[in-house]
Design a protein around this motif. Sequence first.
Motif, PDB file in Angstrom:
ATOM      1  N   ILE A  93     -28.000  12.292 -65.241  1.00 17.88           N
ATOM      2  CA  ILE A  93     -26.780  11.784 -65.870  1.00 17.88           C
ATOM      3  C   ILE A  93     -26.758  10.277 -65.642  1.00 17.88           C
ATOM      4  O   ILE A  93     -27.070   9.804 -64.547  1.00 17.88           O
ATOM      5  CB  ILE A  93     -25.530  12.433 -65.235  1.00 17.88           C
ATOM      6  N   ALA A  94     -26.392   9.529 -66.660  1.00 19.35           N
ATOM      7  CA  ALA A  94     -26.293   8.076 -66.513  1.00 19.35           C
ATOM      8  C   ALA A  94     -24.869   7.703 -66.122  1.00 19.35           C
ATOM      9  O   ALA A  94     -24.606   7.302 -64.993  1.00 19.35           O
ATOM     10  CB  ALA A  94     -26.730   7.370 -67.785  1.00 19.35           C
ATOM     11  N   GLU A  95     -23.941   7.871 -67.071  1.00 18.26           N
ATOM     12  CA  GLU A  95     -22.555   7.491 -66.817  1.00 18.26           C
ATOM     13  C   GLU A  95     -21.668   8.029 -67.934  1.00 18.26           C
ATOM     14  O   GLU A  95     -22.153   8.535 -68.934  1.00 18.26           O
ATOM     15  CB  GLU A  95     -22.434   5.968 -66.747  1.00 18.26           C
ATOM     16  N   VAL A  96     -20.378   7.899 -67.730  1.00 18.50           N
ATOM     17  CA  VAL A  96     -19.422   8.184 -68.799  1.00 18.50           C
ATOM     18  C   VAL A  96     -19.030   6.822 -69.364  1.00 18.50           C
ATOM     19  O   VAL A  96     -18.654   5.925 -68.608  1.00 18.50           O
ATOM     20  CB  VAL A  96     -18.176   8.929 -68.267  1.00 18.50           C
ATOM     21  N   VAL A  97     -19.200   6.657 -70.658  1.00 20.27           N
ATOM     22  CA  VAL A  97     -18.899   5.364 -71.289  1.00 20.27           C
ATOM     23  C   VAL A  97     -17.877   5.558 -72.397  1.00 20.27           C
ATOM     24  O   VAL A  97     -17.757   6.643 -72.972  1.00 20.27           O
ATOM     25  CB  VAL A  97     -20.161   4.688 -71.880  1.00 20.27           C
ATOM     26  N   GLU A  98     -17.174   4.488 -72.677  1.00 22.32           N
ATOM     27  CA  GLU A  98     -16.242   4.481 -73.794  1.00 22.32           C
ATOM     28  C   GLU A  98     -16.903   3.697 -74.914  1.00 22.32           C
ATOM     29  O   GLU A  98     -17.354   2.568 -74.716  1.00 22.32           O
ATOM     30  CB  GLU A  98     -14.934   3.818 -73.369  1.00 22.32           C
ATOM     31  N   ILE A  99     -16.992   4.319 -76.085  1.00 17.86           N
ATOM     32  CA  ILE A  99     -17.589   3.652 -77.244  1.00 17.86           C
ATOM     33  C   ILE A  99     -16.564   3.694 -78.373  1.00 17.86           C
ATOM     34  O   ILE A  99     -16.376   4.733 -79.011  1.00 17.86           O
ATOM     35  CB  ILE A  99     -18.909   4.328 -77.687  1.00 17.86           C
ATOM     36  N   PRO A 100     -15.883   2.578 -78.600  1.00 12.62           N
ATOM     37  CA  PRO A 100     -14.897   2.547 -79.689  1.00 12.62           C
ATOM     38  C   PRO A 100     -15.575   2.788 -81.037  1.00 12.62           C
ATOM     39  O   PRO A 100     -16.756   2.493 -81.213  1.00 12.62           O
ATOM     40  CB  PRO A 100     -14.324   1.133 -79.625  1.00 12.62           C
ATOM     41  N   GLU A 101     -14.806   3.311 -81.962  1.00 12.01           N
ATOM     42  CA  GLU A 101     -15.343   3.663 -83.280  1.00 12.01           C
ATOM     43  C   GLU A 101     -16.045   2.480 -83.954  1.00 12.01           C
ATOM     44  O   GLU A 101     -17.055   2.652 -84.635  1.00 12.01           O
ATOM     45  CB  GLU A 101     -14.221   4.196 -84.170  1.00 12.01           C
ATOM     46  N   GLU A 102     -15.520   1.270 -83.738  1.00 11.31           N
ATOM     47  CA  GLU A 102     -16.152   0.111 -84.390  1.00 11.31           C
ATOM     48  C   GLU A 102     -17.541  -0.199 -83.832  1.00 11.31           C
ATOM     49  O   GLU A 102     -18.307  -0.958 -84.422  1.00 11.31           O
ATOM     50  CB  GLU A 102     -15.248  -1.135 -84.317  1.00 11.31           C
TER      51      GLU A 102
ATOM     52  N   LEU B 197      -6.819  10.135 -77.936  1.00  9.13           N
ATOM     53  CA  LEU B 197      -7.591   9.115 -78.635  1.00  9.13           C
ATOM     54  C   LEU B 197      -8.653   8.524 -77.709  1.00  9.13           C
ATOM     55  O   LEU B 197      -9.804   8.380 -78.088  1.00  9.13           O
ATOM     56  CB  LEU B 197      -6.657   8.009 -79.162  1.00  9.13           C
ATOM     57  N   SER B 198      -8.270   8.219 -76.464  1.00 12.30           N
ATOM     58  CA  SER B 198      -9.240   7.632 -75.545  1.00 12.30           C
ATOM     59  C   SER B 198     -10.329   8.644 -75.173  1.00 12.30           C
ATOM     60  O   SER B 198     -11.464   8.273 -74.944  1.00 12.30           O
ATOM     61  CB  SER B 198      -8.559   7.076 -74.297  1.00 12.30           C
TER      62      SER B 198
ATOM     63  N   ALA C 116     -25.083   9.415 -84.694  1.00  8.11           N
ATOM     64  CA  ALA C 116     -24.676   8.003 -84.688  1.00  8.11           C
ATOM     65  C   ALA C 116     -25.359   7.291 -83.541  1.00  8.11           C
ATOM     66  O   ALA C 116     -25.913   7.916 -82.632  1.00  8.11           O
ATOM     67  CB  ALA C 116     -23.155   7.886 -84.544  1.00  8.11           C
ATOM     68  N   ILE C 117     -25.299   5.979 -83.604  1.00  8.17           N
ATOM     69  CA  ILE C 117     -25.813   5.132 -82.532  1.00  8.17           C
ATOM     70  C   ILE C 117     -24.625   4.352 -81.988  1.00  8.17           C
ATOM     71  O   ILE C 117     -23.874   3.742 -82.749  1.00  8.17           O
ATOM     72  CB  ILE C 117     -26.905   4.174 -83.058  1.00  8.17           C
ATOM     73  N   GLY C 118     -24.444   4.431 -80.683  1.00  6.22           N
ATOM     74  CA  GLY C 118     -23.328   3.737 -80.051  1.00  6.22           C
ATOM     75  C   GLY C 118     -23.806   2.478 -79.359  1.00  6.22           C
ATOM     76  O   GLY C 118     -24.767   2.516 -78.592  1.00  6.22           O
ATOM     77  N   LYS C 119     -23.150   1.355 -79.665  1.00  6.23           N
ATOM     78  CA  LYS C 119     -23.480   0.091 -79.007  1.00  6.23           C
ATOM     79  C   LYS C 119     -22.631  -0.026 -77.745  1.00  6.23           C
ATOM     80  O   LYS C 119     -21.410   0.049 -77.800  1.00  6.23           O
ATOM     81  CB  LYS C 119     -23.208  -1.098 -79.924  1.00  6.23           C
ATOM     82  N   VAL C 120     -23.316  -0.184 -76.603  1.00  2.00           N
ATOM     83  CA  VAL C 120     -22.646  -0.342 -75.318  1.00  2.00           C
ATOM     84  C   VAL C 120     -23.226  -1.595 -74.677  1.00  2.00           C
ATOM     85  O   VAL C 120     -24.349  -1.571 -74.178  1.00  2.00           O
ATOM     86  CB  VAL C 120     -22.873   0.881 -74.400  1.00  2.00           C
ATOM     87  N   GLY C 121     -22.467  -2.687 -74.741  1.00  2.00           N
ATOM     88  CA  GLY C 121     -22.991  -3.964 -74.234  1.00  2.00           C
ATOM     89  C   GLY C 121     -24.239  -4.341 -74.996  1.00  2.00           C
ATOM     90  O   GLY C 121     -24.242  -4.393 -76.233  1.00  2.00           O
TER      91      GLY C 121
ATOM     92  N   LYS D 283     -14.884   8.691 -75.489  1.00  2.00           N
ATOM     93  CA  LYS D 283     -15.658   8.787 -74.253  1.00  2.00           C
ATOM     94  C   LYS D 283     -16.863   9.703 -74.442  1.00  2.00           C
ATOM     95  O   LYS D 283     -16.775  10.732 -75.094  1.00  2.00           O
ATOM     96  CB  LYS D 283     -14.771   9.298 -73.119  1.00  2.00           C
ATOM     97  N   TYR D 284     -17.976   9.284 -73.850  1.00  4.90           N
ATOM     98  CA  TYR D 284     -19.234  10.014 -73.967  1.00  4.90           C
ATOM     99  C   TYR D 284     -19.891  10.136 -72.601  1.00  4.90           C
ATOM    100  O   TYR D 284     -19.900   9.179 -71.827  1.00  4.90           O
ATOM    101  CB  TYR D 284     -20.201   9.265 -74.901  1.00  4.90           C
ATOM    102  N   VAL D 285     -20.444  11.306 -72.317  1.00  8.76           N
ATOM    103  CA  VAL D 285     -21.281  11.493 -71.143  1.00  8.76           C
ATOM    104  C   VAL D 285     -22.678  11.090 -71.589  1.00  8.76           C
ATOM    105  O   VAL D 285     -23.187  11.615 -72.579  1.00  8.76           O
ATOM    106  CB  VAL D 285     -21.284  12.963 -70.665  1.00  8.76           C
ATOM    107  N   THR D 286     -23.295  10.148 -70.877  1.00 15.68           N
ATOM    108  CA  THR D 286     -24.636   9.710 -71.257  1.00 15.68           C
ATOM    109  C   THR D 286     -25.651  10.216 -70.236  1.00 15.68           C
ATOM    110  O   THR D 286     -25.343  10.356 -69.056  1.00 15.68           O
ATOM    111  CB  THR D 286     -24.723   8.176 -71.398  1.00 15.68           C
TER     112      THR D 286
END
Length: 173
Positions: free
Chosen positions: A100-109, A8-9, A132-137, A13-16
Amino acid sequence: MSEQQDNLSLKEKYVTFMSGKEYFGLKIEYVNEIIVLQDITAIPESEDYIKGLINLRGKIIPVIDVRLRFKQEPIEYNDRTCIIVINVQSTVVGLIVEKIAEVVEIPEENLLPSPSIGHNEKKKTKERYVYAIGKVGDTVKLLLDPDKLISDEDLSMMEQASEEAQELQEIEE
């Protein structure tokens, strides 16, 4: 942590990476590895964004330049340029990215559907690949669908070129 929680985790996770002034993300489950840029053998009569083939530990892999795929201006490759090796439709493909920027966690919500701007049939190139568009901070990452980055025709042409190069390599050995 249980295997189910671990899976699930991983799904979140996404490589940005950066392309132009925008940040894009790929689900980590598609990513095999990230490697430094290496010598590329061009494939004659291929699309301009298909840069060619690389030999990765004896396996011939086609590579595409993400900037050119998005119809952005080409840039000079530098020491930050790298290749994200992904698995698309059972084919291993390399994506050349600026950095490469970073690996981030983007929850489904925190995922929003890709906006469809206007009623124009010819969507902007980048929008076709963004699912999709992922909101990170306070920032957003455009999340890519790897299956749409490469057309079926390109995929079969790259597979054929890879197989031919692999056969040549085996004959030479």
